[in-house]
Design a protein around this motif. Structure first.
Motif, PDB file in Angstrom:
ATOM      1  N   ALA A 155      27.308   2.742 -24.574  1.00 33.66           N
ATOM      2  CA  ALA A 155      27.824   2.918 -23.220  1.00 33.66           C
ATOM      3  C   ALA A 155      29.343   3.031 -23.204  1.00 33.66           C
ATOM      4  O   ALA A 155      29.930   3.652 -22.316  1.00 33.66           O
ATOM      5  CB  ALA A 155      27.387   1.741 -22.342  1.00 33.66           C
ATOM      6  N   LEU A 156      29.990   2.454 -24.210  1.00 32.70           N
ATOM      7  CA  LEU A 156      31.451   2.525 -24.332  1.00 32.70           C
ATOM      8  C   LEU A 156      31.894   3.705 -25.182  1.00 32.70           C
ATOM      9  O   LEU A 156      33.088   3.859 -25.467  1.00 32.70           O
ATOM     10  CB  LEU A 156      31.980   1.219 -24.937  1.00 32.70           C
ATOM     11  N   GLY A 157      30.926   4.518 -25.617  1.00 35.44           N
ATOM     12  CA  GLY A 157      31.258   5.683 -26.424  1.00 35.44           C
ATOM     13  C   GLY A 157      31.464   5.395 -27.878  1.00 35.44           C
ATOM     14  O   GLY A 157      32.073   6.192 -28.605  1.00 35.44           O
ATOM     15  N   VAL A 158      30.947   4.253 -28.352  1.00 32.65           N
ATOM     16  CA  VAL A 158      31.110   3.870 -29.758  1.00 32.65           C
ATOM     17  C   VAL A 158      29.746   3.889 -30.432  1.00 32.65           C
ATOM     18  O   VAL A 158      28.777   3.323 -29.910  1.00 32.65           O
ATOM     19  CB  VAL A 158      31.724   2.448 -29.880  1.00 32.65           C
ATOM     20  N   ASN A 159      29.676   4.519 -31.581  1.00 36.75           N
ATOM     21  CA  ASN A 159      28.434   4.547 -32.349  1.00 36.75           C
ATOM     22  C   ASN A 159      28.559   3.619 -33.553  1.00 36.75           C
ATOM     23  O   ASN A 159      29.305   3.906 -34.494  1.00 36.75           O
ATOM     24  CB  ASN A 159      28.116   5.976 -32.820  1.00 36.75           C
ATOM     25  N   LEU A 160      27.869   2.506 -33.483  1.00 37.98           N
ATOM     26  CA  LEU A 160      27.903   1.566 -34.592  1.00 37.98           C
ATOM     27  C   LEU A 160      27.083   2.112 -35.756  1.00 37.98           C
ATOM     28  O   LEU A 160      26.050   2.748 -35.552  1.00 37.98           O
ATOM     29  CB  LEU A 160      27.329   0.211 -34.147  1.00 37.98           C
ATOM     30  N   PRO A 161      27.514   1.869 -36.981  1.00 37.14           N
ATOM     31  CA  PRO A 161      26.784   2.401 -38.140  1.00 37.14           C
ATOM     32  C   PRO A 161      25.386   1.796 -38.254  1.00 37.14           C
ATOM     33  O   PRO A 161      25.233   0.563 -38.194  1.00 37.14           O
ATOM     34  CB  PRO A 161      27.659   1.996 -39.334  1.00 37.14           C
ATOM     35  N   ALA A 162      24.387   2.651 -38.394  1.00 34.75           N
ATOM     36  CA  ALA A 162      23.001   2.193 -38.454  1.00 34.75           C
ATOM     37  C   ALA A 162      22.774   1.249 -39.625  1.00 34.75           C
ATOM     38  O   ALA A 162      21.961   0.328 -39.545  1.00 34.75           O
ATOM     39  CB  ALA A 162      22.063   3.392 -38.557  1.00 34.75           C
ATOM     40  N   ALA A 163      23.492   1.458 -40.707  1.00 34.82           N
ATOM     41  CA  ALA A 163      23.302   0.619 -41.897  1.00 34.82           C
ATOM     42  C   ALA A 163      23.615  -0.836 -41.616  1.00 34.82           C
ATOM     43  O   ALA A 163      23.069  -1.734 -42.273  1.00 34.82           O
ATOM     44  CB  ALA A 163      24.183   1.127 -43.039  1.00 34.82           C
ATOM     45  N   LEU A 164      24.494  -1.090 -40.622  1.00 33.57           N
ATOM     46  CA  LEU A 164      24.921  -2.463 -40.329  1.00 33.57           C
ATOM     47  C   LEU A 164      24.348  -3.009 -39.027  1.00 33.57           C
ATOM     48  O   LEU A 164      24.666  -4.131 -38.635  1.00 33.57           O
ATOM     49  CB  LEU A 164      26.449  -2.528 -40.268  1.00 33.57           C
ATOM     50  N   THR A 165      23.489  -2.225 -38.368  1.00 31.20           N
ATOM     51  CA  THR A 165      22.918  -2.694 -37.101  1.00 31.20           C
ATOM     52  C   THR A 165      21.393  -2.687 -37.104  1.00 31.20           C
ATOM     53  O   THR A 165      20.782  -3.058 -36.098  1.00 31.20           O
ATOM     54  CB  THR A 165      23.410  -1.820 -35.930  1.00 31.20           C
ATOM     55  N   ASN A 166      20.785  -2.293 -38.200  1.00 29.00           N
ATOM     56  CA  ASN A 166      19.322  -2.281 -38.313  1.00 29.00           C
ATOM     57  C   ASN A 166      18.904  -2.966 -39.605  1.00 29.00           C
ATOM     58  O   ASN A 166      19.644  -2.931 -40.606  1.00 29.00           O
ATOM     59  CB  ASN A 166      18.778  -0.848 -38.317  1.00 29.00           C
TER      60      ASN A 166
END
Length: 489
Positions: A155-166
């Protein structure tokens, strides 16, 4: 304790005798003390509001924020009926917990109740189920919070890296860092002290109630009655399967019973807190489910990890609304992590006193009256699990262990009524013995509706638990050590 059929001169019981040995309620209460015994003890600082908020905090939000998306495709528009079925099963069990909490006001919850009525063997099984219920549910809930953190970032326009969020195996994930961080935050808060963490939890619970009421109002503005037709596209089997999964949403109402030694007036306030929390939780769950289905067709929920945030964004067309709700969801789930992790550490305190787990878990800090070492150990282990295991596997595995433990508590009510009818009880289940019997029936029914894989995981968990009991708990049991010195009863 029960000492029937002891061989003359025996100083240690046989395995059969030890499995059936019961620990007197008076012994539990004496060990808990009133804050004036030898060595540091848990401190009585919690009133009715704190206790109610512990149960609400440990429960409210899990099914709505985390499990709803995966349950709607199973039940269709009738998912609200699944919530009602799961809530009814939980209510019957909650009434049994309320009676036992008033009669046995100590920290062990269902582990203690089972030990006092059915013996050490089933008490260990119950305690081992509670380890699964509390520790694994904390991890599962933290995973759900990680999903909402991802929604906030988007929502803030930031894409967190999938490797560190899943977690591993999910969309390129390697380790769920947000889930780990949330568990560690809750651990640090609990280490600071019970009163402080209870105050923070109370604030977070009021925030989460406000967030859910906000969602209900917005979703009802887009309500379409046609979304409920057909009501049962997946049949009654789908409703039952969803109810079994959604029972996970009610895990935590028993958290207040783990605070028996930290409540100011446990006999009066524990039963009230448990029943009051169930009324609040069930009402909000059903309202949110009806509002969500009314706003979007049930097929829309398929594959959505943070469905309520996306629903609000679509209905309002305003990104800030979704951001606000996602932030509220994270705070709500953090309160669940705090209170469920709290309950886990208190149960380990009780098991440690009995010799079932290492003594470090019962070590109370003289500075703040909290089990600091045990909290660090538990929190660290749960944080690692939260970072590595996907949500769905955690939720189902937790449900089956919880249902089994709830069944034992309901049976404990019946057994204690028969063996100690004169025992003071500040709350009695209505329609006895029908209510505890129905609790056992409902819990058994929901267990049978869980998948084969879940049963395999549960079986393996029980085998591991049996090995630990035979290799450690049986040898270290303080009840067994005192076998030859305790008179018959």
């Amino acid at each position: 304790m029960s000492t029937q059929n002891i061989a003359p001169g025996a100083t240690r019981p046989t395995l059969r005798q030890q499995l059936g040995a019961r620990k007197p309620i008076e012994a539990f209460i004496a060990e808990a003390g009133n804050g004036t015994g030898d060595g540091p003890q848990l401190r009585r600082t919690l009133g009715l509001l704190h206790l109610t908020m512990i149960s609400v905090g440990a429960t409210l939000g899990t099914g709505i924020f985390v499990v709803l998306s995966s349950s709607v495709p199973m039940a269709g528009p009738a998912v609200w009926i699944s919530f009602a079925i799961a809530g009814l099963a939980a209510l019957f069990a909650a009434l049994s917990y309320a009676e036992m909490a008033g009669a046995v006001p100590v920290s062990g919850s269902s582990y203690t109740y089972t030990y006092a009525t059915m013996g050490e063997g089933l008490a260990w099984v119950c305690g081992w189920c509670l380890v699964l219920e509390y520790a694994v549910s904390v991890a599962a809930i933290a995973v759900g919070a990680g999903e909402y953190l991802n929604e906030m970032a988007r929502a803030l326009g930031v894409n967190l890296p999938a490797a560190l969020t899943n977690p591993p195996g999910v969309d390129g994930g390697m380790f769920n860092v947000p889930a780990l961080a949330i568990v560690l935050f809750a651990t640090v808060l609990l280490v600071r002290g019970t009163k402080e963490s209870a105050m923070v939890n109370t604030v977070l619970v009021f925030i989460k109630i406000a967030v859910l009421l906000f969602f209900i109002v917005i979703a009802f503005s887009a309500f379409t009655s046609g979304n409920f037709d057909p009501l049962l596209p997946m049949g009654t089997a789908g409703v039952s399967a969803a109810a079994a999964r959604l029972f996970f949403s009610y895990i935590g109402f028993d958290a207040a019973s783990t605070a028996g030694e930290e409540a100011k007036n446990p006999q009066r306030d524990l039963p009230r807190a448990i029943v009051l929390s169930m009324v609040i939780i069930t009402t909000l769950y059903i309202l949110v489910a009806i509002a969500a289905i009314g706003a979007r067709q049930w097929t829309w929920f398929e594959g959505k990890s943070a469905a309520l945030v996306q629903l609000l964004e679509e209905v309002t067309g305003q990104g800030w609304v979704a951001l606000l709700f996602a932030a509220g969801a994270v705070l709500a789930i953090v309160s669940i992590v705090i209170t469920v992790l709290y309950g886990q550490t208190r149960i380990l305190v009780a098991m440690s006193r009995d010799g079932m787990v290492p003594a470090v878990f019962a070590r109370i800090s003289p500075r703040n009256g909290a089990p600091v070492a045990g909290t660090w150990i538990t929190g660290g282990a749960v944080a690692v699990v939260a970072g590595l295991i996907p949500l769905g596997q955690l939720a189902d595995a937790t449900s089956i262990g919880t249902l089994f433990a709830f069944s034992l508590v309901s049976l404990a009510v019946i057994m204690l009524r028969r063996t100690q009818p004169e025992l003071p009880r500040t709350f009695k289940v209505p329609l006895y013995p029908l209510t505890p019997i129905l609790a056992v029936v409902f819990c058994g029914y929901l267990m049978l509706n869980l998948g084969a894989t879940t049963w395999v995981v549960f079986g393996v968990w029980m085998i591991v638990g049996a090995a630990i009991y035979l290799g450690y708990g049986r040898r270290k049991s303080k009840l067994a050590a005192a076998w030859g010195t305790v008179p018959k009863n």
